[in-house]
Design a protein around this motif. Structure first.
Motif: not given
Length: 272
Positions: A201-206, A208-210
């Motif tokens: 989930r953290l990788t996916k959020a990063k 998406e932010a990128e």
């Protein structure tokens, strides 16, 4: 006529003896079995001749035939073994095997009819102890089941090599750990799974932010380029072109050109 009984009695006696001899000599071997001949008045177990096949066979009445099942058989075991760190593990396994039909005489002579208990059981137990002793409880509980099966099969096959038995397959049905160890492993696996989910989930959020950052930077760059290209003269020219197009409409009657230093953009009034 008086001599008939004297002749008939020996014939009857010989017939009875023949029937008894044939009955004693006839051996019927069941399907999936083979017979090893034992010569009572000779050298004992016959090891240099093929085993008797299934069906009807004739042997000397003073000899014996010992039957063996020669089709594939299975035997289940529940064994207590130790892991690499000394914890007691219970292993449930099933072994599929068959005796070598061409060596049944040697199997009987050297191992006996109870060859399973004499050869197979000790070989399987020794193989299970050897293989399980290489692994930790975590490895036994999780991903090593197929590896363990193959290694136990290999070790068991080595153990019965030259013993006139073929091991076809071994299935490890269950590996039972001490309850406290099992609970600890399950808890650890659950925590590892939760950690992997959080990292995902953290990788996916990063990511998406990128993506949003790149998209915003692209829009900002486009606006800067557009702003730099829109000079007053270009805007005036575009306004005149738009005015000319609009003046062609039948509803546009009056066009007022703005004043000022730059002349301003034309203004179109409505119907007259």
């Amino acid at each position: 006529m008086e001599r008939l009984p004297k002749i008939g009695l020996p014939i009857i006696f010989l017939a009875i003896v023949a029937i008894i001899v044939i009955a004693k000599s006839a051996v019927v071997i069941d399907s999936g079995h083979a017979g090893v001949l034992y010569r009572t008045l000779g050298e004992g177990v016959v090891t240099d001749e093929p085993a008797l096949g299934e069906g009807f066979n004739l042997v000397a009445p003073w000899n014996k035939v010992i039957e063996f099942e020669v089709r594939q058989q299975s035997q289940s075991y529940r064994m207590d073994v130790l892991s690499v760190n000394g914890l007691e593990i219970k292993v449930d396994a099933t072994v599929w095997f068959e005796p070598e039909k061409s060596n049944l005489g040697k199997l009987l002579q050297e191992k006996g009819q109870d060859y399973e208990e004499r050869i197979l059981t000790p070989a399987v137990s020794a193989a299970a102890r050897e293989v399980v002793g290489r692994y930790t409880p975590e490895q036994l509980y999780s991903s090593k089941r197929d590896v363990i099966q193959q290694e136990i099969l290999d070790e068991t096959s080595k153990g019965v090599e030259g013993q006139y038995i073929n091991i076809n397959r071994i299935l490890v049905k269950d590996v039972t750990l001490p309850p406290t160890i099992k609970e600890a492993i399950e808890k650890k696996l659950k925590q590892e799974q939760e950690s992997l989910e959080y990292e995902f989930r953290l990788t996916k959020a990063k990511q998406e932010a990128e993506r949003q950052k790149i998209e915003a930077e692209g829009k900002a760059n486009a606006n800067r380029i557009l702003s730099a290209s829109l000079t007053d003269k270009i805007l005036t020219e575009k306004g005149i072109q738009a005015t000319l197009e609009l003046s062609k409409s039948p509803n546009s009657k009056v066009i007022v050109v703005g004043g000022g230093e730059g002349g301003g953009l034309p203004i179109i009034l409505g119907n007259q």
